[in-house]
Design a protein around this motif. Structure first.
Motif, PDB file in Angstrom:
ATOM      1  N   ILE A 188      -6.695 -13.212   0.783  1.00  0.00           N
ATOM      2  CA  ILE A 188      -7.950 -12.824   1.442  1.00  0.00           C
ATOM      3  C   ILE A 188      -8.579 -11.648   0.698  1.00  0.00           C
ATOM      4  O   ILE A 188      -9.775 -11.648   0.405  1.00  0.00           O
ATOM      5  N   VAL A 189      -7.736 -10.654   0.378  1.00  0.00           N
ATOM      6  CA  VAL A 189      -8.256  -9.486  -0.336  1.00  0.00           C
ATOM      7  C   VAL A 189      -8.799  -9.892  -1.708  1.00  0.00           C
ATOM      8  O   VAL A 189      -9.892  -9.482  -2.111  1.00  0.00           O
TER       9      VAL A 189
ATOM     10  N   SER B 102      -3.499  -1.221  -3.760  1.00  0.00           N
ATOM     11  CA  SER B 102      -4.275  -0.217  -4.490  1.00  0.00           C
ATOM     12  C   SER B 102      -5.013   0.704  -3.522  1.00  0.00           C
ATOM     13  O   SER B 102      -5.140   0.414  -2.330  1.00  0.00           O
ATOM     14  N   ARG B 103      -5.494   1.823  -4.071  1.00  0.00           N
ATOM     15  CA  ARG B 103      -6.186   2.794  -3.233  1.00  0.00           C
ATOM     16  C   ARG B 103      -7.596   2.303  -2.892  1.00  0.00           C
ATOM     17  O   ARG B 103      -8.071   2.459  -1.779  1.00  0.00           O
ATOM     18  N   THR B 104      -8.257   1.658  -3.894  1.00  0.00           N
ATOM     19  CA  THR B 104      -9.670   1.320  -3.721  1.00  0.00           C
ATOM     20  C   THR B 104      -9.913   0.041  -2.920  1.00  0.00           C
ATOM     21  O   THR B 104     -10.936  -0.080  -2.255  1.00  0.00           O
ATOM     22  N   ALA B 105      -8.984  -0.926  -3.007  1.00  0.00           N
ATOM     23  CA  ALA B 105      -9.231  -2.203  -2.338  1.00  0.00           C
ATOM     24  C   ALA B 105      -8.047  -2.608  -1.484  1.00  0.00           C
ATOM     25  O   ALA B 105      -7.886  -3.774  -1.142  1.00  0.00           O
ATOM     26  N   GLY B 106      -7.214  -1.643  -1.137  1.00  0.00           N
ATOM     27  CA  GLY B 106      -5.942  -2.006  -0.547  1.00  0.00           C
ATOM     28  C   GLY B 106      -5.872  -1.987   0.960  1.00  0.00           C
ATOM     29  O   GLY B 106      -6.854  -1.720   1.670  1.00  0.00           O
ATOM     30  N   ILE B 107      -4.668  -2.233   1.427  1.00  0.00           N
ATOM     31  CA  ILE B 107      -4.373  -2.356   2.844  1.00  0.00           C
ATOM     32  C   ILE B 107      -4.595  -1.021   3.553  1.00  0.00           C
ATOM     33  O   ILE B 107      -4.935  -0.975   4.734  1.00  0.00           O
ATOM     34  N   THR B 108      -4.434   0.105   2.816  1.00  0.00           N
ATOM     35  CA  THR B 108      -4.597   1.412   3.463  1.00  0.00           C
ATOM     36  C   THR B 108      -6.045   1.612   3.915  1.00  0.00           C
ATOM     37  O   THR B 108      -6.292   2.352   4.869  1.00  0.00           O
ATOM     38  N   ASN B 109      -6.996   0.934   3.243  1.00  0.00           N
ATOM     39  CA  ASN B 109      -8.391   1.016   3.687  1.00  0.00           C
ATOM     40  C   ASN B 109      -8.567   0.438   5.087  1.00  0.00           C
ATOM     41  O   ASN B 109      -9.363   0.932   5.882  1.00  0.00           O
TER      42      ASN B 109
END
Lengths: 284, 266
Positions: free
Chosen positions: B22-23, A128-135
């Motif tokens: 983890i996330v 996702s954009r808000t909690a994802g890997i891209t962050n």
């Protein structure tokens, strides 16, 4: 106490309950499903006993043919990714200390037991954009701004590989753990590098196991039904999704049953191939 | 293979397996009701929500009840079958072993659809107990496999000795066979329990509209958007699974159960 053939009816007693349960609740439902696949659908979600091939004919239309093709392609991609990732991993795992193996096996079983819903939720969060890997990538300065990576084909593939990976390791584990260690030792003594020994000794020795594993993972991936819905677009839906859709939401049981029977035939054909691959392995 | 390469590869696989969890774990302790990682603030209230919110609590109770009962029924089907196949020479009885393994080998949607048509035909569709029977049939493979493995590991001369000394069939079973097979019963039960807890499609197709198990509840909740309780349920479930499999490993021989030879080389 040696094994003996049953002498009296009484000797069969332990078999009664399991045989009855499996017959009533597995064989009969399976037969019912096959029968329903030939039934005639009525308007309003009902069906009447008949013997028609309409449901099968409809299944062979271009749309469902496309879905079937996509499902098979997806399952093949998952099987290949999993075996390529899992084979070296499992091989190295079987060569580590038993205590390390146990920790890994517990972790793999835990991930394997995760519900598809949970895997889908976890990966959709990660993509996702808000909690994802891209962050994380943004924080590391590798990316301008966070973005959503789902729905996409890659997201579905990742989710399905995640789901099938522990299964792949557990299928490969018995064969690899029993692999004669002297084989690689001999190769090493003769001067082969570990990598070369793996590809020239281990992989060829396990050819049949690898083929059997590919087929088993393929069948496992074919059963995936929620991940394509949670991580993909409608064009990424697989046969399992459509079967559920027809059975529950379109109330077209005969058509759902026909698709399921077809899926059984594909699966059984592949199981037969696995057995054949296993036989050849024993003969060799 | 070299040790550095192995460590690196193990690390990558561990990262791949752990990253989503983890996330999700981070999201589950988020203070506000938003999907955010890294978490903003720290709160365990979403874990409390599982037990305090009646909808989530009912789903939890439904899932645990279903898992407890269906795993017990699966063992009750698998134990006499595995014992009979070990004790008797009856080649045709192997067909039941095959039937016991089949539901788990086929794509789950097939077993689910078969059971759906069956329950609808006999008029019990939607009854909670049908989910228990459905899960027991679907997961009977697991105790069947562990128990078959357990029986092959029993030394037949022990049983022979007991019967030579005058023990009848029932006494032999109770005093010799049962204690030896008990760890395999427990692990077979544990496997069926954990998988039933997490199973979606069979439960959904049999009782989805009348009873909400946790996986069904999570999926239904996902359609209406996000709630952090999903994340806390996810972490609760994976922890439960890890604890149960950890206990199986602690008290049993896990690599052997999964097909390796036992630690003493047998």
């Amino acid at each position: 106490m040696r094994r003996e053939p049953p002498q009296t009816i009484g000797d069969y007693t332990p078999l009664f309950f399991p045989a009855a349960m499996l017959t009533i609740f597995f064989v009969v439902p399976f037969g019912t499903m096959i029968a329903v696949s030939f039934f005639q659908r009525q308007q309003g979600g009902f069906y009447t006993p008949a013997f028609v091939f309409d449901n099968y004919a409809r299944f062979l239309s271009a749309f469902f043919g496309g879905v079937l093709g996509f499902s098979l392609m997806m399952a093949i991609a998952v099987a290949i990714c999993c075996v390529v990732l899992a084979l070296p991993f499992t091989y190295m795992l079987t060569r580590t200390a038993r205590s390390v193996q146990i920790v890994w096996l517990v972790a793999l079983l835990s991930v394997l037991s995760l519900s598809e819903v949970i895997i889908g939720f976890a990966w959709s969060t990660l993509f996702s954009r808000t909690a994802g890997i891209t962050n994380i990538l943004v924080a590391l300065g590798l990316m301008g701004e966070a973005k959503a990576l789902t729905p996409s084909f890659a997201a579905v593939l990742t989710g399905m590989v995640y789901q099938a990976f522990p299964y792949t390791v557990l299928v490969l584990f018995p064969a690899l753990v029993r692999l004669d260690p002297t084989l690689t030792e001999a190769a090493r003594t003769l001067g082969a590098s570990p990598l070369k020994a793996f590809f020239t000794v281990v992989v060829p020795a396990l050819r049949n196991t690898i083929v059997a594993t590919l087929i088993m993972v393929f069948i496992f991936a074919l059963g995936s039904y929620l991940l394509p819905q949670l991580l993909g677009r409608p064009q990424h839906w697989t046969l399992s999704v459509l079967i559920t859709d027809q059975a529950i939401y379109q109330s077209n049981m005969p058509f759902a049953a026909a698709m399921a029977v077809f899926l059984v035939l594909v699966t059984l054909g592949l199981v037969a191939l696995t057995v054949l691959a296993g036989r050849k392995g024993e003969a060799a | 293979m070299t040790s550095i390469f192995r460590k690196f590869y193990f690390f990558l696989i561990a990262l791949f397996l752990a990253l989503p969890l983890i996330v999700v774990a981070g999201v589950s302790v988020n203070q506000k009701q938003t999907l955010a990682f890294p978490p903003q603030g720290f709160s365990t209230s979403w874990y409390g929500e599982i037990f305090l919110n009646p909808e989530w609590r009912n789903a939890l109770i439904a899932s645990v009840t279903l898992a407890v009962l269906s795993a017990a029924l699966a063992v009750a089907i698998a134990l006499p079958l595995a014992w009979f196949l070990w004790r008797r020479i009856a080649p045709w009885a192997n067909i039941f072993q095959l039937l016991g393994v089949a539901p788990f080998t086929l794509p789950p949607v097939i077993t689910a659809l078969g059971l759906l048509t069956f329950w609808a035909t006999v008029g019990f569709y939607g009854q909670p107990w049908t989910a228990v029977v459905s899960h027991a049939i679907f997961f009977v493979t697991l105790p069947l496999v562990t128990l078959s493995l357990g029986f092959t590991s029993i030394d037949r001369s022990l049983v022979e000795a007991a019967s030579t000394m005058g023990a009848d069939e029932r006494t032999v079973f109770r005093t010799v066979v049962l204690p030896l097979i008990l760890p395999y019963i427990v692990s077979g039960y544990a496997f069926a329990f954990v998988l039933s807890l997490n199973e979606y499609i069979v439960a959904y197709m049999t009782v989805g509209f009348t009873m909400e198990t946790l996986p069904i509840k999570i999926f239904n909740a996902l359609r209406y958007g996000y709630t952090p309780t999903m994340a806390s349920v996810t972490i609760l479930f994976v922890t439960t699974a890890a604890v149960i499999f950890g206990l199986v490993a602690r008290f049993g021989d896990l690599p052997k159960l999964l097909g390796a030879m036992s630690s003493d080389g047998k």
